[in-house]
Design an enzyme around this catalytic site. Structure first.
Site, PDB file in Angstrom:
ATOM      1  N   ARG A 108       0.841  -1.195   0.000  1.00  0.00           N
ATOM      2  CA  ARG A 108       0.000   0.000   0.000  1.00  0.00           C
ATOM      3  C   ARG A 108       0.874   1.243   0.000  1.00  0.00           C
ATOM      4  O   ARG A 108       1.946   1.253   0.616  1.00  0.00           O
ATOM      5  CB  ARG A 108      -0.873   0.050   1.262  1.00  0.00           C
ATOM      6  N   SER A 177       7.617  -5.635   6.565  1.00  0.00           N
ATOM      7  CA  SER A 177       7.317  -6.724   7.516  1.00  0.00           C
ATOM      8  C   SER A 177       8.033  -8.026   7.153  1.00  0.00           C
ATOM      9  O   SER A 177       7.414  -9.059   6.893  1.00  0.00           O
ATOM     10  CB  SER A 177       5.810  -6.920   7.596  1.00  0.00           C
ATOM     11  N   ASP A 230       5.077  -3.304  11.542  1.00  0.00           N
ATOM     12  CA  ASP A 230       3.677  -2.946  11.822  1.00  0.00           C
ATOM     13  C   ASP A 230       3.396  -2.772  13.314  1.00  0.00           C
ATOM     14  O   ASP A 230       2.550  -1.965  13.705  1.00  0.00           O
ATOM     15  CB  ASP A 230       2.721  -3.971  11.191  1.00  0.00           C
TER      16      ASP A 230
END
Length: 498
Positions: A108, A177, A230
């Protein structure tokens, strides 16, 4: 009565006796199987037991491992990674900041307009882009060029009023991540790829360097201000909204925790002490293990069959990736040893991970008197029909055992963090508020898991302390959280403060 009639009566009586014997034998056999089913369930429930005394031992073990992991590299199963985040957002941040969230087959790109204390997040926009499979196993340049060009396209769509101040570079928070050895707030070396990526020439490289070179190649003027994961993003998002946030926990497909430590309490930190005096620690708590964890034969088999045997033991007991699979393994044993689903083991039940945690949650939350949802899920997922209510009740009970163990262990982990911070007691009547930011699908969507975890926290801490402990849902740490960290680590902060 004629001989024929007598003969017929005798034959009939014998047939009736034989049939009755068959029925009795069948009943005995089926009651024997039912008893075996109940025995398997009972034994599993006992092995999964989490009495408060055991949970306190787990919490103490978590605290001990935290100390060990902070003392030296490799000193504990908990990595206790120094994140180099020493400034969490305060709410004063202003301006336009970007984030890139790369953690799987999609990524994203986001932008957030921050308006300071008064208006907070003025506007946010994002776009999701899927990564073509060939780029997941190609070259480092090809992957990062693809990401950078998507980023450049997104920047080109900045609308009216969404612009950086003249003469300033755009700044980006990069949520990555995958396992990284962090070397500064904006650099980190890739240890290895996971989740289907396999690009050899990125391993051992600084991922921020790789992204920066690609950004330059597409002619974009943008600086990566922060490299985060995250969990740390969730902590940043939580702190932005509430200054009392001290830790963040992700309970989703995987699980992790991060918290704010005093820099002088980190023996393995050899750099200059940060001005703030604080340092965010990424615990990687999924890898926690202790002899006090209530492991069963099913957990041990799941671990042995996994891609990383001996690793992430805590995660395999509490996270969304594995809860449904533990239920499947117990059901399989019932089917095999107690013919729970009839003479044969249903073929679908043999498939690992076919029973996912969202299915388990739907079964667990079924409130219909005849457990209709349970019947539907069994039919749709495992192709098992004609189950009795008695059987369906066993399945709900099994879900309850697995979810309760996971939720209660999660609560014990949180108490371990609060203990490390000295926030597990009330000192001389002072009311120190401690907020834990939580995110992840398991926490958000599995209501019984969430409720059980929150109740267990109260049980472990007692009423007086738990009045000062708050769990808050902090959404989208990997997106907005990363943009906030770019803002709190902006190169222009000093300019604004002076």
């Amino acid at each position: 009565m004629g001989k024929v009639a007598v003969g017929a009566a005798v034959v009939c009586a014998a047939a009736v006796c034989a049939a009755a014997a068959l029925v009795v034998r069948h009943r005995m056999k089926s009651s024997g199987k039912w008893a075996r089913t109940l025995a398997i369930l009972k034994e599993f429930e006992e092995k999964c037991g989490t009495p408060i005394s055991k949970l306190k031992q787990v919490a103490d073990a978590m605290t001990v491992e935290m100390h060990a992991g902070l003392a030296s590299e490799g000193g504990s199963k908990l990595k206790m990674i120094i994140s180099y985040v020493d400034n969490l957002p305060t709410g004063d941040e202003k301006g336009l900041f970007y984030a890139l969230d790369l953690g799987g087959t999609n990524f994203r790109v986001l932008r957030v307009q921050l308006g300071g204390k008064e208006s907070r997040v003025v506007k946010q926009e994002f776009e999701e882009v899927s990564i073509p499979p060939h780029l997941m196993t190609g070259s480092s340049d090809a992957l990062f060029d693809y990401i950078a060009s998507a980023l450049a396209k997104f920047v080109a769509t900045e609308s009216e009023g969404l612009h950086v101040s003249p003469g300033r570079q755009r700044e980006l928070g990069f949520t990555f991540s995958f396992p990284v050895q962090q070397t500064s707030i904006s650099s980190g070396t890739l240890i290895k790829w996971t989740k289907g990526f396999s690009i050899d020439d990125t391993v051992g490289q600084d991922v921020v360097g790789e992204l920066t070179k690609a950004i330059e190649r597409v002619g974009l003027d943008m600086r990566v201000a922060a490299l985060v994961n995250d969990t740390i993003g969730t902590l940043a998002g939580g702190r932005y909204n509430n200054p009392d946030v001290v830790a963040a926990v992700i309970l989703g497909t995987g699980t992790n925790a991060a918290y704010v430590e005093r820099a002088h309490a980190i023996p393995k930190w050899h750099g200059l002490l940060p001005k703030s005096g604080d340092m965010v620690i990424n615990m990687e708590w999924g890898n926690f293990r202790s002899s006090h964890l209530p492991l069963t034969e099913y957990d041990q088999e799941l671990d042995a069959d996994s891609l990383n045997p001996g690793e992430q033991i805590f995660e395999k007991m509490i996270s969304g990736m594995y809860l449904g699979e533990i239920v499947r393994r117990v059901l399989y044993k019932m089917a095999e040893e107690a013919e729970f689903f009839g003479d044969t083991v249903p073929p679908k039940l043999k498939i690992p991970f076919i029973l996912r945690t969202p299915h388990m949650s739907a079964v667990h939350h079924d409130t219909s008197p005849d457990l209709k949802v349970v019947a539907t899920k069994l039919k749709d997922i495992l192709e098992i029909s004609n189950t009795s209510l008695k059987m369906r009740k066993i399945i709900v009970e099994l879900c309850d055992i697995v979810a309760a163990r996971g939720a209660r262990l999660s609560a014990a982990g949180i108490v371990g963090i609060l203990k490390k911070l000295g926030r597990d007691t009330v000192k001389d009547g002072e009311k120190l508020k401690s907020v834990i930011a939580l995110d992840g699908g398991l926490y958000e969507h599995y209501t019984k898991f969430r409720t059980c975890m929150e109740n267990t926290l109260t049980e472990l801490l007692g009423e007086e302390v738990s009045d000062n402990i708050v769990i808050e849902h902090s959404n989208d740490g990997s997106g907005i959280g990363a943009a906030l960290l770019a803002a709190s680590h902006s190169q222009y902060i000093e300019v604004e403060e002076s």
